[in-house]
Design a protein around this motif. Structure first.
Motif, PDB file in Angstrom:
ATOM      1  N   ARG A   1     -15.505 -13.500  21.412  1.00  0.00           N
ATOM      2  CA  ARG A   1     -15.201 -14.065  20.138  1.00  0.00           C
ATOM      3  C   ARG A   1     -14.069 -13.601  19.572  1.00  0.00           C
ATOM      4  O   ARG A   1     -13.519 -14.434  18.853  1.00  0.00           O
ATOM      5  CB  ARG A   1     -16.422 -13.588  19.320  1.00  0.00           C
ATOM      6  CG  ARG A   1     -17.530 -14.254  19.698  1.00  0.00           C
ATOM      7  CD  ARG A   1     -19.084 -13.883  18.640  1.00  0.00           C
ATOM      8  NE  ARG A   1     -18.551 -14.391  17.317  1.00  0.00           N
ATOM      9  CZ  ARG A   1     -19.691 -14.706  16.872  1.00  0.00           C
ATOM     10  NH1 ARG A   1     -20.907 -15.033  17.144  1.00  0.00           N
ATOM     11  NH2 ARG A   1     -19.173 -15.565  15.633  1.00  0.00           N
TER      12      ARG A   1
ATOM     13  N   HIS B   1     -13.660 -16.157  16.669  1.00  0.00           N
ATOM     14  CA  HIS B   1     -14.424 -17.371  16.331  1.00  0.00           C
ATOM     15  C   HIS B   1     -15.702 -16.909  15.558  1.00  0.00           C
ATOM     16  O   HIS B   1     -16.531 -16.305  16.084  1.00  0.00           O
ATOM     17  CB  HIS B   1     -15.029 -17.610  17.743  1.00  0.00           C
ATOM     18  CG  HIS B   1     -13.890 -18.511  18.827  1.00  0.00           C
ATOM     19  ND1 HIS B   1     -13.649 -19.566  18.586  1.00  0.00           N
ATOM     20  CD2 HIS B   1     -12.983 -17.949  19.574  1.00  0.00           C
ATOM     21  CE1 HIS B   1     -12.825 -19.823  19.362  1.00  0.00           C
ATOM     22  NE2 HIS B   1     -12.246 -18.803  20.014  1.00  0.00           N
TER      23      HIS B   1
ATOM     24  N   THR C   1     -17.695 -18.752  13.878  1.00  0.00           N
ATOM     25  CA  THR C   1     -18.728 -19.765  14.456  1.00  0.00           C
ATOM     26  C   THR C   1     -18.097 -20.671  15.504  1.00  0.00           C
ATOM     27  O   THR C   1     -17.032 -20.495  15.944  1.00  0.00           O
ATOM     28  CB  THR C   1     -19.139 -20.748  13.251  1.00  0.00           C
ATOM     29  OG1 THR C   1     -18.292 -21.819  12.899  1.00  0.00           O
ATOM     30  CG2 THR C   1     -19.523 -19.946  11.932  1.00  0.00           C
ATOM     31  N   GLU C   2     -18.871 -21.595  15.967  1.00  0.00           N
ATOM     32  CA  GLU C   2     -18.506 -22.478  17.031  1.00  0.00           C
ATOM     33  C   GLU C   2     -17.460 -23.463  16.423  1.00  0.00           C
ATOM     34  O   GLU C   2     -16.522 -24.014  17.155  1.00  0.00           O
ATOM     35  CB  GLU C   2     -19.886 -23.402  17.439  1.00  0.00           C
ATOM     36  CG  GLU C   2     -20.002 -22.975  19.037  1.00  0.00           C
ATOM     37  CD  GLU C   2     -21.468 -23.931  19.301  1.00  0.00           C
ATOM     38  OE1 GLU C   2     -21.093 -25.018  19.565  1.00  0.00           O
ATOM     39  OE2 GLU C   2     -22.459 -23.512  19.791  1.00  0.00           O
ATOM     40  N   ARG C   3     -17.577 -23.521  15.216  1.00  0.00           N
ATOM     41  CA  ARG C   3     -16.560 -24.625  14.507  1.00  0.00           C
ATOM     42  C   ARG C   3     -15.466 -23.913  13.593  1.00  0.00           C
ATOM     43  O   ARG C   3     -14.287 -24.317  13.482  1.00  0.00           O
ATOM     44  CB  ARG C   3     -17.604 -25.384  13.618  1.00  0.00           C
ATOM     45  CG  ARG C   3     -18.298 -26.208  13.931  1.00  0.00           C
ATOM     46  CD  ARG C   3     -19.135 -27.403  13.069  1.00  0.00           C
ATOM     47  NE  ARG C   3     -17.981 -28.070  12.107  1.00  0.00           N
ATOM     48  CZ  ARG C   3     -18.298 -28.258  10.970  1.00  0.00           C
ATOM     49  NH1 ARG C   3     -19.215 -27.923  10.376  1.00  0.00           N
ATOM     50  NH2 ARG C   3     -17.092 -28.839  10.326  1.00  0.00           N
TER      51      ARG C   3
ATOM     52  N   LYS D   1     -12.653 -20.811  13.376  1.00  0.00           N
ATOM     53  CA  LYS D   1     -11.780 -19.715  14.124  1.00  0.00           C
ATOM     54  C   LYS D   1     -10.810 -19.196  12.961  1.00  0.00           C
ATOM     55  O   LYS D   1      -9.998 -19.936  12.425  1.00  0.00           O
ATOM     56  CB  LYS D   1     -11.013 -20.367  15.297  1.00  0.00           C
ATOM     57  CG  LYS D   1     -10.334 -19.081  16.074  1.00  0.00           C
ATOM     58  CD  LYS D   1      -9.880 -19.835  17.447  1.00  0.00           C
ATOM     59  CE  LYS D   1      -9.075 -20.935  17.506  1.00  0.00           C
ATOM     60  NZ  LYS D   1      -8.387 -21.165  18.672  1.00  0.00           N
TER      61      LYS D   1
ATOM     62  N   LYS E   1     -13.310 -26.989  13.691  1.00  0.00           N
ATOM     63  CA  LYS E   1     -13.466 -28.124  14.554  1.00  0.00           C
ATOM     64  C   LYS E   1     -14.185 -29.191  14.000  1.00  0.00           C
ATOM     65  O   LYS E   1     -15.017 -28.813  13.260  1.00  0.00           O
ATOM     66  CB  LYS E   1     -13.891 -27.725  15.879  1.00  0.00           C
ATOM     67  CG  LYS E   1     -13.134 -26.933  16.435  1.00  0.00           C
ATOM     68  CD  LYS E   1     -13.730 -26.662  17.932  1.00  0.00           C
ATOM     69  CE  LYS E   1     -12.941 -25.590  18.977  1.00  0.00           C
ATOM     70  NZ  LYS E   1     -13.505 -25.101  19.998  1.00  0.00           N
TER      71      LYS E   1
END
Length: 137
Positions: free
Chosen positions: A44, A73, A75-77, A79, A130
């Motif tokens: 991460r 990172h 979260t997944e979305r 950064k 993202k």
């Protein structure tokens, strides 16, 4: 690795006969850069420490320019990103103001006598988000 030879020849004349300014500079830059990548916390966090060493023959000095960038990172979305670094500048643009003929720009090389080597520390921060792909059928 990088090697750059700068040669600056600048002459400013009035009426093509009288030389008002004549400058001839020459300087050699030799530089090396090394960087690593360190991944932590299950990939991460990405750290990129780096080091640039520049030798400038005009001042006969070695300049050390440490750098560090990081991305996390959240979260997944999302950064988060950031960087910091020391930078030196050896060539400078000078503006000569002339009321009758307008401004004239020319370049000079720093020599630490009448024109010091410029330095700065850059701080950079940001975030990347993202988009989610939405599919409909």
């Amino acid at each position: 690795m990088q090697i750059t030879q700068n040669v600056i020849d600048y002459t400013y004349s009035s009426n093509d006969t009288l030389t008002l300014l004549s400058k001839h500079d020459k300087g050699l830059f030799s530089a090396a850069y090394i960087q690593d990548q360190i991944r932590l916390f299950n990939n991460r966090l990405l750290l990129k420490p780096g080091l640039r060493l520049t030798y400038y023959d005009v001042t006969s000095q070695l300049y050390t320019e440490p750098r560090l960038s990081a991305s996390y990172h959240l979260t997944e979305r999302i950064k988060l990103k950031g960087a910091v670094g020391q930078y030196y500048q050896f060539a400078k643009q000078v503006t000569r103001e002339d009321i009758s003929q307008g401004n004239r720009n020319f370049w000079l090389l720093a020599n630490n006598t009448y024109l010091p080597v410029g330095s700065s520390v850059h701080f950079i921060a940001g975030a990347v988000m993202k988009r989610l792909a939405i599919c409909s059928t």
